[in-house]
Design an enzyme around this catalytic site. Structure first.
Site, PDB file in Angstrom:
ATOM      1  CB  CYS A 108      -0.978  -0.043   1.176  1.00 59.59           C
ATOM      2  SG  CYS A 108      -2.414   1.021   0.915  1.00 59.59           S
ATOM      3  CG  HIS A 210      -3.450  -3.630   3.066  1.00 59.69           C
ATOM      4  ND1 HIS A 210      -2.419  -3.164   3.858  1.00 59.69           N
ATOM      5  CD2 HIS A 210      -4.087  -2.527   2.601  1.00 59.69           C
ATOM      6  CE1 HIS A 210      -2.438  -1.849   3.886  1.00 59.69           C
ATOM      7  NE2 HIS A 210      -3.434  -1.435   3.128  1.00 59.69           N
ATOM      8  CD  GLU A 212      -0.977  -6.114   5.216  1.00 64.72           C
ATOM      9  OE1 GLU A 212      -0.525  -6.359   4.075  1.00 64.72           O
ATOM     10  OE2 GLU A 212      -1.592  -5.058   5.488  1.00 64.72           O
TER      11      GLU A 212
END
Ligand SMILES: [Mn+2]
Length: 233
Positions: A108, A210, A212
């Site tokens: 990001c 994202h 993660e």
């Protein structure tokens, strides 16, 4: 097996007295076999060489917008909050990681700061500056918004993820305008918005989304495993 140490910048949260980072980053690094450590944002960048020497890799996370002065533009009313010392600290860490040959994974804002650091520019607000976009890139509630990303077939990212068509979550209102020349654009959303960049040898990989937060998907666990494995070498 030795756990590579992965530095993750911690940023201003809940006001400037607290620097923190979302737990999803350490969770993803731990699961991939790495040892995450938070790096509180320091206005003094003199010591980044020592800090980076203690790391095996650098994870540049999401966060606020970037000071438009860093890409030579005036602040527009639709630009969000930015914290110049966070920009400067991330830039200093990234430059030092490159100098010391430590792998970088950026998500990001992390990808955006890579673009700006290497001379690229940003759209300060997608809905205002790319009105023809038919993709909602903003954060959705209660479910995050998702959109497809098409990857370049010969990219490191496509090889790691094992596909040229992937689903990405999306939580950004800024986007790469003029891309930097040091990194290649290797992924785009259906509206053409830049979603992934990498350097030639794949030691720097940036995604606009994202991964993660998508660790339920094997492809994104593989992205972190690949990163941590490269940091081990
Ligand atoms: Mn997006």
């Amino acid at each position: 097996m030795k756990r590579p140490v992965i530095g993750i910048t911690a940023v201003q949260a809940f006001g400037e007295r607290i620097h923190a980072q979302r737990i999803t980053y350490p969770h993803a690094v731990w699961a991939a076999g790495g040892e995450p450590i938070f790096l509180p944002c320091n206005t003094n960048t003199d010591n980044v060489a020592q800090i980076v020497s203690m790391l095996d890799g650098l994870l540049v996370p999401g966060g606020a917008d970037i000071d438009p002065a860093l890409y030579g533009e005036e602040v527009q009313p639709y630009c969000g909050a930015y914290y110049r010392h966070e920009d400067d600290y991330d830039i200093a860490l990234i430059k030092e990681a490159v100098k010391q040959g430590k792998p970088i994974l950026a998500t990001c804002r992390g990808m955006q700061i890579l673009n700006v650091l290497y001379g690229g520019t940003m759209y300060q607000d997608i809905p205002t500056q790319i009105p023809q976009s038919n993709v909602d890139h903003s954060y959705g509630q209660p479910e995050e918004h998702l959109h497809p990303v098409t990857l370049e077939a010969d990219s490191h990212l496509a090889r790691i993820l094992g596909s040229t068509e992937v689903i990405a979550n999306t939580s950004h209102h800024q986007a790469v305008k003029d891309p930097c020349t040091a990194l290649r654009i290797v992924g785009r959303a259906p509206d053409g918005v830049v979603e992934a960049m990498e350097n030639e040898d794949g030691s720097i990989i940036g995604v606009q989304w994202h991964p993660e937060r998508m660790q339920h998907m094997e492809i994104y666990r593989n992205l972190f495993k690949d990163f941590v494995d490269r940091c081990r070498k």
